[in-house]
Write a protein that holds these residues in place. Structure first.
Motif, PDB file in Angstrom:
ATOM      1  N   GLY A   1      13.198 -53.447  40.139  1.00  0.00           N
ATOM      2  CA  GLY A   1      12.001 -52.626  39.951  1.00  0.00           C
ATOM      3  C   GLY A   1      10.749 -53.455  39.766  1.00  0.00           C
ATOM      4  O   GLY A   1      10.609 -54.534  40.366  1.00  0.00           O
TER       5      GLY A   1
ATOM      6  N   TRP B   1      11.061 -36.382  39.001  1.00  0.00           N
ATOM      7  CA  TRP B   1      10.934 -37.654  38.280  1.00  0.00           C
ATOM      8  C   TRP B   1      12.125 -37.894  37.357  1.00  0.00           C
ATOM      9  O   TRP B   1      12.301 -38.974  36.825  1.00  0.00           O
ATOM     10  CB  TRP B   1       9.638 -37.644  37.447  1.00  0.00           C
TER      11      TRP B   1
ATOM     12  N   MET C   1      12.583 -41.911  35.478  1.00  0.00           N
ATOM     13  CA  MET C   1      12.746 -43.203  36.141  1.00  0.00           C
ATOM     14  C   MET C   1      13.410 -43.009  37.484  1.00  0.00           C
ATOM     15  O   MET C   1      14.008 -41.981  37.755  1.00  0.00           O
ATOM     16  CB  MET C   1      13.529 -44.164  35.261  1.00  0.00           C
TER      17      MET C   1
ATOM     18  N   ASN D   1      15.808 -45.122  40.429  1.00  0.00           N
ATOM     19  CA  ASN D   1      16.730 -46.246  40.545  1.00  0.00           C
ATOM     20  C   ASN D   1      16.920 -46.602  42.009  1.00  0.00           C
ATOM     21  O   ASN D   1      17.462 -45.811  42.777  1.00  0.00           O
ATOM     22  CB  ASN D   1      18.056 -45.855  39.893  1.00  0.00           C
TER      23      ASN D   1
ATOM     24  N   GLY E   1      12.716 -51.216  44.117  1.00  0.00           N
ATOM     25  CA  GLY E   1      11.391 -50.720  43.739  1.00  0.00           C
ATOM     26  C   GLY E   1      11.432 -50.086  42.355  1.00  0.00           C
ATOM     27  O   GLY E   1      10.415 -49.964  41.694  1.00  0.00           O
TER      28      GLY E   1
ATOM     29  N   TYR F   1       5.894 -44.177  41.099  1.00  0.00           N
ATOM     30  CA  TYR F   1       4.690 -44.250  40.260  1.00  0.00           C
ATOM     31  C   TYR F   1       3.442 -44.043  41.098  1.00  0.00           C
ATOM     32  O   TYR F   1       3.472 -44.055  42.317  1.00  0.00           O
ATOM     33  CB  TYR F   1       4.650 -45.527  39.444  1.00  0.00           C
TER      34      TYR F   1
ATOM     35  N   GLY G   1       0.578 -45.798  40.634  1.00  0.00           N
ATOM     36  CA  GLY G   1      -0.198 -47.016  40.837  1.00  0.00           C
ATOM     37  C   GLY G   1      -1.506 -47.079  40.067  1.00  0.00           C
ATOM     38  O   GLY G   1      -2.368 -47.898  40.390  1.00  0.00           O
TER      39      GLY G   1
ATOM     40  N   ALA H   1      24.643 -52.215  43.497  1.00  0.00           N
ATOM     41  CA  ALA H   1      25.379 -53.133  42.622  1.00  0.00           C
ATOM     42  C   ALA H   1      25.014 -52.811  41.171  1.00  0.00           C
ATOM     43  O   ALA H   1      23.945 -53.194  40.694  1.00  0.00           O
ATOM     44  CB  ALA H   1      25.008 -54.578  42.955  1.00  0.00           C
ATOM     45  N   ARG H   2      25.893 -52.084  40.528  1.00  0.00           N
ATOM     46  CA  ARG H   2      25.592 -51.628  39.159  1.00  0.00           C
ATOM     47  C   ARG H   2      26.228 -52.571  38.144  1.00  0.00           C
ATOM     48  O   ARG H   2      27.444 -52.717  38.094  1.00  0.00           O
ATOM     49  CB  ARG H   2      26.116 -50.210  38.965  1.00  0.00           C
TER      50      ARG H   2
ATOM     51  N   ALA I   1       9.399 -53.499  31.213  1.00  0.00           N
ATOM     52  CA  ALA I   1       8.529 -52.820  30.252  1.00  0.00           C
ATOM     53  C   ALA I   1       9.106 -52.826  28.847  1.00  0.00           C
ATOM     54  O   ALA I   1       8.387 -52.574  27.883  1.00  0.00           O
ATOM     55  CB  ALA I   1       8.271 -51.395  30.712  1.00  0.00           C
TER      56      ALA I   1
ATOM     57  N   LEU J   1       3.108 -55.283  32.460  1.00  0.00           N
ATOM     58  CA  LEU J   1       4.508 -55.769  32.418  1.00  0.00           C
ATOM     59  C   LEU J   1       4.771 -56.705  33.596  1.00  0.00           C
ATOM     60  O   LEU J   1       5.551 -57.658  33.475  1.00  0.00           O
ATOM     61  CB  LEU J   1       5.495 -54.594  32.389  1.00  0.00           C
TER      62      LEU J   1
HETATM   63  C1  LIG Z   1       6.298 -40.310  37.903  1.00  0.00           C
HETATM   64  C2  LIG Z   1       5.888 -41.648  37.391  1.00  0.00           C
HETATM   65  C3  LIG Z   1       4.568 -42.065  37.516  1.00  0.00           C
HETATM   66  C4  LIG Z   1       4.162 -43.299  37.035  1.00  0.00           C
HETATM   67  N1  LIG Z   1       2.867 -43.704  37.231  1.00  0.00           N
HETATM   68  C5  LIG Z   1       2.472 -44.918  36.781  1.00  0.00           C
HETATM   69  C6  LIG Z   1       1.142 -45.384  37.014  1.00  0.00           C
HETATM   70  O1  LIG Z   1       0.327 -44.701  37.641  1.00  0.00           O
HETATM   71  N2  LIG Z   1       0.802 -46.610  36.543  1.00  0.00           N
HETATM   72  C7  LIG Z   1       1.689 -47.385  35.845  1.00  0.00           C
HETATM   73  O2  LIG Z   1       1.309 -48.467  35.418  1.00  0.00           O
HETATM   74  N3  LIG Z   1       2.957 -46.972  35.640  1.00  0.00           N
HETATM   75  C8  LIG Z   1       3.360 -45.769  36.086  1.00  0.00           C
HETATM   76  N4  LIG Z   1       4.659 -45.361  35.898  1.00  0.00           N
HETATM   77  C9  LIG Z   1       5.563 -46.256  35.152  1.00  0.00           C
HETATM   78  C10 LIG Z   1       6.152 -47.342  36.020  1.00  0.00           C
HETATM   79  O3  LIG Z   1       6.883 -46.803  37.073  1.00  0.00           O
HETATM   80  C11 LIG Z   1       7.029 -48.211  35.128  1.00  0.00           C
HETATM   81  O4  LIG Z   1       6.208 -48.727  34.091  1.00  0.00           O
HETATM   82  C12 LIG Z   1       7.663 -49.405  35.804  1.00  0.00           C
HETATM   83  O5  LIG Z   1       8.299 -49.096  37.016  1.00  0.00           O
HETATM   84  C13 LIG Z   1       8.670 -50.021  34.839  1.00  0.00           C
HETATM   85  O6  LIG Z   1       9.122 -51.227  35.352  1.00  0.00           O
HETATM   86  P1  LIG Z   1      10.459 -51.884  34.858  1.00  0.00           P
HETATM   87  O7  LIG Z   1      10.572 -53.195  35.528  1.00  0.00           O
HETATM   88  O8  LIG Z   1      10.507 -51.813  33.390  1.00  0.00           O
HETATM   89  O9  LIG Z   1      11.630 -50.907  35.382  1.00  0.00           O
HETATM   90  P2  LIG Z   1      11.894 -50.144  36.738  1.00  0.00           P
HETATM   91  O10 LIG Z   1      10.760 -50.275  37.669  1.00  0.00           O
HETATM   92  O11 LIG Z   1      12.328 -48.779  36.370  1.00  0.00           O
HETATM   93  O12 LIG Z   1      13.127 -50.929  37.370  1.00  0.00           O
HETATM   94  C14 LIG Z   1      14.380 -51.004  36.755  1.00  0.00           C
HETATM   95  C15 LIG Z   1      15.451 -51.155  37.832  1.00  0.00           C
HETATM   96  O13 LIG Z   1      16.645 -51.584  37.223  1.00  0.00           O
HETATM   97  C16 LIG Z   1      17.741 -50.954  37.848  1.00  0.00           C
HETATM   98  N5  LIG Z   1      18.882 -50.932  36.935  1.00  0.00           N
HETATM   99  C17 LIG Z   1      18.980 -50.326  35.743  1.00  0.00           C
HETATM  100  N6  LIG Z   1      20.198 -50.505  35.198  1.00  0.00           N
HETATM  101  C18 LIG Z   1      20.897 -51.250  36.096  1.00  0.00           C
HETATM  102  C19 LIG Z   1      22.213 -51.753  36.098  1.00  0.00           C
HETATM  103  N7  LIG Z   1      23.064 -51.531  35.083  1.00  0.00           N
HETATM  104  N8  LIG Z   1      22.608 -52.475  37.171  1.00  0.00           N
HETATM  105  C20 LIG Z   1      21.764 -52.706  38.212  1.00  0.00           C
HETATM  106  N9  LIG Z   1      20.510 -52.239  38.252  1.00  0.00           N
HETATM  107  C21 LIG Z   1      20.071 -51.523  37.202  1.00  0.00           C
HETATM  108  C22 LIG Z   1      17.223 -49.582  38.152  1.00  0.00           C
HETATM  109  O14 LIG Z   1      17.992 -48.967  39.173  1.00  0.00           O
HETATM  110  C23 LIG Z   1      15.785 -49.846  38.542  1.00  0.00           C
HETATM  111  O15 LIG Z   1      15.630 -49.993  39.940  1.00  0.00           O
HETATM  112  C24 LIG Z   1       5.091 -44.143  36.392  1.00  0.00           C
HETATM  113  C25 LIG Z   1       6.429 -43.732  36.274  1.00  0.00           C
HETATM  114  C26 LIG Z   1       6.834 -42.499  36.768  1.00  0.00           C
HETATM  115  C27 LIG Z   1       8.274 -42.086  36.624  1.00  0.00           C
END
Ligand SMILES: Cc1cc2nc3c(=O)[nH]c(=O)nc-3n(C[C@H](O)[C@H](O)[C@H](O)COP(=O)(O)OP(=O)(O)OC[C@H]3O[C@@H](n4cnc5c(N)ncnc54)[C@H](O)[C@@H]3O)c2cc1C
Lengths: 553, 189
Positions: free
Chosen positions: A15, A63, A84, A86, A89, A95, A97, A236-237, A505, A520
């Motif tokens: 992500g 969502w 969230m 999965n 991306g 999101y 943006g 790949a989980r 995050a 983040l």
């Molecule tokens: C509808 C919506 C709108 C948003 N709008 C905004 C915005 O305008 N601006 C903004 O700044 N933020 C926004 N966000 C928030 C933004 O999407 C998140 O802050 C960001 O994606 C978080 O990043 P991350 O790296 O923490 O996790 P994520 O991007 O969620 O990535 C985590 C990844 O880890 C994978 N994963 C989890 N567990 C496992 C496992 N056990 N094995 C393998 N893979 C795994 C998941 O499948 C996922 O792909 C929005 C979110 C949503 C839902």
């Protein structure tokens, strides 16, 4: 283990944080494997060209993993519903943006008030600024420079997204009151970049972007990371992070398509599975030497969950505003009330962000606040007055990090691979309730100054119902100052396991009053740069150094 | 022959099910009659029965053999049964009588009524004839298109007001200026 492979750095999660990490490391020649439980999203799988595009938000483009129930999703239980996605991306596939930065004061909230679980970040805005800039360039930020309410930022890749009639109208409201406001920075291309098309103002940002104008990491970071040779394994989980002799040795994952288990062995492991998935995996990785979960000797994994406190305020005006055009959630923002003023009866502050609405069906069905057009005789008049006469003002407040707002494991429910799911508990703190109540009044003042308002509706404090809507999921494995106050040191290294990093995050110490992803990702890019430069030190450490003792860049 | 059936696997099909759920002609008549009471035509807008809202709705009702796991959580059999219950008596009733029946349904089975109403709204406002009526009749909807893509709205999008922007004032607290603030009285430990 039947099959295993070896790599320098294993990244878990493709992500926002995981992609930035994988790309930056591989730019520097580091051998990276990334495990992602979801798959690639095809551009034809966006709803933007279907006649049911508005309805799809309740099904395929919900969502909520609990509503979509895709096989790559995992359910959550508890009183809050984190949103969230999965796949390659991660949640950036969904999101919008909106791309503000934290402000300098946000890194010093422990000094400022220290309420509840609030601590200072171990780094400052100035420490992070170069990495914000690197990340902005990677994603192709749309920006208008000159915001007097923030430190100077570099020119964008393209100009700010245009504000349309909504932007002009609400800009006049803020101007009338003499309040700060500025066109939003967006991670949306306003100029073509690397095979990604520029935004054409279609107005439907929260269904992903088939033009690839929105910088979800499958189109921003991943193409370059793959060209660098990153071994990205989809479906790949990860089930467990493995350890030996106090160090992480890799992870075991389940191939969701075959059910087979494999192991990746690595010199360094970076966890970026988001603020729900990361604590879940650490807790599921309880093993000999780590009875309460990995990196959890102080019991802080999963705690201090933050969502931002929210209220959505819909306003309808007596003139056409055409809110079906242009960037959906972030046209402009006002940070007039960003800083703490104790005389208001609460600490912290909020951004007022102006957004738009979707199309005709969404307007008839209550826009963002359930204000549904009546059926029958009154329908036409209501619709004609409301449709495209609307502006959304949302109050986005900083919520306090509270220890009891947390992610734990719910052993009673499992995902499609049989792994126990996270349980999410969140209660809005009294401070944050007051903040949002006060913010709602300011939103109304702004709308009335832009006026005349012919109708209004609100979701009430906390978004819809009790806990705030969880699209900004933050905290749960925060970086901090000592092994007693946090899960990682200032380089995102877990206090308990020196070669285990957390760069999503969940590492955010506090949540500020702005959308989190630009921050983040900047944190992740910074950590990647550190891993790259200090690889030899990290791989020989047996104990995680304190912030003072850790080797610098 | 190429099989055009969209199968769900374990995801809801984007755009709805093909082939869609099957309604008999009398069932479709009931649905049209309901839709015409929910969104009466007039003032330049066509009645729902004239723009094939039924064709949209049946794509989203789970066809026989599929679970109703996703919105609108209605199976073909259940939906058909509901329409049969209203039957030809509903179709032949006067508008005032039909409205009374719908008021009763809304009161007695709010969940089903809500889904029915919402599906009619989604269907109606997706129809090209209705979009054309919006373009013709509403100044605010002059530029509104059938779907966000592929055209978008860049050709008809207003830009910022530079005069307004030149007047914006603002400030922020520098890192070195952050100091301890007194907690509000009611938040002190
Ligand atoms: C509808 C919506 C709108 C948003 N709008 C905004 C915005 O305008 N601006 C903004 O700044 N933020 C926004 N966000 C928030 C933004 O999407 C998140 O802050 C960001 O994606 C978080 O990043 P991350 O790296 O923490 O996790 P994520 O991007 O969620 O990535 C985590 C990844 O880890 C994978 N994963 C989890 N567990 C496992 C496992 N056990 N094995 C393998 N893979 C795994 C998941 O499948 C996922 O792909 C929005 C979110 C949503 C839902």
């Amino acid at each position: 283990m039947a099959t295993h492979s070896e790599t320098d750095v294993l990244v878990i999660g493709a992500g926002a944080g995981g992609a930035a990490m994988s790309k930056r490391l591989s730019d520097g020649g580091v051998k990276v494997t990334c495990l992602e439980q979801g798959d690639w999203l095809h551009p034809m799988n966006h709803p933007h060209m279907y006649d049911g595009w508005e309805l799809e938000r309740l099904r395929t483009w919900s969502w909520h993993p609990n509503v979509r129930m895709f096989p790559e999703d995992y359910p959550t239980t508890g009183n809050a519903a984190p949103m969230m996605m999965n796949g390659v991306g991660g949640s950036t596939l969904h999101y919008a943006g909106a791309w503000p930065r934290f402000k300098p004061v946000d890194f010093r909230k422990g000094t400022e008030h220290g309420l509840e679980g609030t601590i200072d970040w171990p780094i400052s805005y100035e420490d992070l600024e170069p990495f914000y800039a690197i990340n902005d360039a990677e994603i192709g930020v749309a920006r208008r420079v000159g915001d007097p309410g923030n430190p100077p930022r570099p020119e964008g890749w393209g100009p700010a997204s245009r504000g349309g009639k909504v932007g002009r109208k609400m800009g006049r409201g803020f101007d009338e009151l003499g309040w700060h406001w500025w066109p939003a920075d967006n991670a949306i291309l306003t100029r073509e970049k690397n095979n990604r098309m520029a935004c054409n103002d279609c107005g439907f940002c929260l269904g992903g972007c088939p033009r690839h104008a929105i910088a979800s990491t499958d189109v921003s970071y991943w193409p370059k990371a793959l060209a660098n040779g990153v071994d990205l394994r989809v479906n790949a989980r990860v089930e467990t992070i493995t350890t030996a002799n106090g160090r992480a040795t890799g992870a075991v994952y389940i191939d969701r398509t075959t059910g087979a288990r494999s192991e990746v062995r690595a010199k360094i492991v970076v966890l970026a599975a988001n603020s729900i998935g990361t604590p879940r995996l650490l807790l599921l990785s309880a093993q000999k030497g780590y009875p309460d979960g990995l990196a959890n000797s102080n019991g802080l994994v999963g705690t201090h969950l933050m969502f931002h406190s929210w209220s959505f305020e819909d306003y309808w005006f007596d003139e056409p505003l055409e809110g079906f055009k242009g960037p959906e959630p972030a046209v402009l923002y006002s940070q007039e009330f960003y800083d703490t003023d104790p005389s208001r009866g609460f600490v912290n502050g909020f951004s007022l962000q102006v957004g738009t609405a979707l199309g005709a069906a969404n307007s008839a069905l209550g826009t963002n606040t359930g204000k549904i057009a009546p059926w029958g005789a009154g329908h036409r008049e209501f619709f004609n007055k409301h449709f495209a006469h609307h502006a959304l003002v949302y109050v986005q407040g900083e919520d306090l990090p509270v220890r009891t707002n947390r992610v734990t494991i719910d052993p009673a429910v499992v995902d499609s691979s049989g792994l126990p799911v996270p349980h999410v508990h969140y209660d809005l703190h009294e401070n944050d309730r007051r903040l949002i109540t006060w913010g709602q009044e300011r939103a109304r003042e702004a709308a009335e100054a832009a006026g005349p308002v012919i109708d209004m509706a609100t979701t009430g404090i906390g978004g819809v119902g009790g806990p705030p809507p969880g699209w900004h999921i933050m905290g749960t494995c925060r970086m901090g100052n000592t092994p007693e106050d946090s899960v990682t040191n200032k380089w995102n290294q877990t206090w308990d396991v020196p070669n285990l990093f957390i760069t999503d995050a969940s590492s955010l110490t506090t949540g500020a009053a702005v959308n989190p992803t630009s921050t983040l990702q900047a944190v992740s890019v910074r950590a990647a740069e550190y891993i790259k430069r200090r690889f030899a030190d990290i791989t020989s450490q047996t104990k995680t150094p304190s912030n003072a003792d850790a080797p610098d860049f | 022959m190429i099989d055009v059936t969209i199968r769900s696997g374990s995801k809801p099909p984007l755009g709805g099910w093909l082939p869609p759920a099957a309604l008999s002609a009398p069932q479709a008549d009931v649905l049209n009659a309901i839709a015409d009471e929910l969104i009466p035509g007039g003032e330049g807008f066509p009645p729902p029965s004239g723009v094939n809202v039924v064709g949209f709705i049946v794509r989203y009702v789970a066809p026989s053999g599929q679970e109703a796991k996703w919105y609108p959580f209605l199976t073909e059999a259940e939906f058909a049964r509901r329409l049969d219950e209203l039957g030809s008596a509903f179709v032949s009733a006067s508008s005032a009588e039909r409205v009374q029946v719908l008021i009763g349904l809304e009161r007695d089975d709010a969940e089903f009524f809500g889904r029915l109403r919402d599906m009619v709204y989604y269907a109606y406002y997706s129809r090209p004839e209705v979009v054309a009526a919006i373009n013709r009749n509403l100044e605010a909807g002059r530029d509104y298109r059938n779907s966000p893509q592929p055209y978008g709205y860049t050709d008809v999008m207003d830009d910022w007001d530079d005069d307004l922007l030149s007047r914006v004032k603002g400030t922020y607290t520098r890192t070195e200026d952050v100091v301890r603030l007194p907690l509000p009285e009611n938040l002190r430990p």
